[in-house]
Design a protein around this motif. Structure first.
Motif, PDB file in Angstrom:
ATOM      1  N   ASP A 100     -27.085  -7.736 -15.658  1.00  0.00           N
ATOM      2  CA  ASP A 100     -27.229  -7.580 -17.350  1.00  0.00           C
ATOM      3  C   ASP A 100     -27.704  -6.233 -18.033  1.00  0.00           C
ATOM      4  N   ASP A 101     -28.584  -5.790 -19.313  1.00  0.00           N
ATOM      5  CA  ASP A 101     -28.994  -4.921 -19.478  1.00  0.00           C
ATOM      6  C   ASP A 101     -29.872  -4.629 -19.442  1.00  0.00           C
TER       7      ASP A 101
ATOM      8  N   VAL B  24     -32.726  -3.816 -16.893  1.00  0.00           N
ATOM      9  CA  VAL B  24     -32.416  -2.722 -15.116  1.00  0.00           C
ATOM     10  C   VAL B  24     -34.220  -3.356 -15.575  1.00  0.00           C
TER      11      VAL B  24
ATOM     12  N   THR C 159     -36.304  -1.401 -18.262  1.00  0.00           N
ATOM     13  CA  THR C 159     -35.537  -1.079 -18.986  1.00  0.00           C
ATOM     14  C   THR C 159     -34.558  -1.512 -19.910  1.00  0.00           C
ATOM     15  N   LEU C 160     -34.122  -1.608 -20.894  1.00  0.00           N
ATOM     16  CA  LEU C 160     -32.745  -1.874 -21.542  1.00  0.00           C
ATOM     17  C   LEU C 160     -31.954  -0.645 -21.124  1.00  0.00           C
ATOM     18  N   SER C 161     -30.474  -1.150 -20.824  1.00  0.00           N
ATOM     19  CA  SER C 161     -29.724   0.445 -20.393  1.00  0.00           C
ATOM     20  C   SER C 161     -28.366  -0.489 -20.566  1.00  0.00           C
ATOM     21  N   ASP C 162     -27.429   1.052 -21.333  1.00  0.00           N
ATOM     22  CA  ASP C 162     -25.990   0.608 -20.352  1.00  0.00           C
ATOM     23  C   ASP C 162     -25.755   0.933 -18.947  1.00  0.00           C
ATOM     24  N   ASP C 163     -26.836   1.522 -18.997  1.00  0.00           N
ATOM     25  CA  ASP C 163     -26.215   2.399 -17.353  1.00  0.00           C
ATOM     26  C   ASP C 163     -26.248   1.219 -16.714  1.00  0.00           C
ATOM     27  N   ILE C 164     -25.829   0.181 -16.328  1.00  0.00           N
ATOM     28  CA  ILE C 164     -26.709  -1.211 -15.573  1.00  0.00           C
ATOM     29  C   ILE C 164     -25.849  -0.914 -13.734  1.00  0.00           C
TER      30      ILE C 164
ATOM     31  N   HIS D 258     -34.162 -10.658 -12.970  1.00  0.00           N
ATOM     32  CA  HIS D 258     -33.322 -11.338 -13.973  1.00  0.00           C
ATOM     33  C   HIS D 258     -33.897 -12.915 -14.609  1.00  0.00           C
TER      34      HIS D 258
END
Length: 148
Positions: free
Chosen positions: A60-61, A63, A49-54, A26
């Motif tokens: 953070d989002d 990943v 990847t930007l993800s809501d599944d962290i 990060h």
């Protein structure tokens, strides 16, 4: 101090205790991002990847697409260190006063403030990494008063 903490973290823990990796990743990505003037899209040579599944260890989002090695993170930080050095020495007083505008989050700040923001961000995560290192190994690198 950031690179010292990452370099000191044992390889065996790197793959087992992933929180240290996620923080390292990060801070490396965002160090580079906040050195992009004018603001550009969030990109990195270490893909993500930007993800809501962290993941549980994530912060953070953002990943990472895979678990990058310490050497890959350290090499990326070295590139960003050079980018920062070159940028500072090329800039004029007017360049530092220009606004850095990030359209995705509506962040707007003078470039000088962005440099301070970036420095505080790196210091914050370097301290976290040193705390994790001390907790997991009983040791951490010493405070660095001045850079080379």
């Amino acid at each position: 101090m950031l690179t010292n903490a990452i370099a000191a973290y044992p390889e065996t823990l790197w793959n087992e205790q992933k929180k240290f990796f996620y923080i390292s990743y990060h801070v490396a990505v965002f160090l580079d991002y906040y050195l992009t003037i004018p603001a550009g899209p969030l990109t990195s040579p270490l893909s993500f990847t930007l993800s809501d599944d962290i993941p549980e260890e994530g912060i953070d989002d953002l990943v990472p697409d895979r678990l990058y090695s310490k050497e890959e993170i350290l090499a990326y930080l070295q590139i960003s260190r050079k980018k920062c050095h070159d940028l500072i020495f090329q800039m004029t007083e007017d360049d530092f006063a220009q606004l850095w505008v990030e359209t995705e989050s509506n962040k707007v700040m003078p470039v000088l403030e962005l440099f301070l923001y970036n420095m505080r961000h790196v210091q914050h995560h370097a301290a976290q990494l040193n705390m994790i290192l001390r907790k997991n190994t009983g040791n951490a690198p010493r405070w660095v008063r001045a850079a080379r």
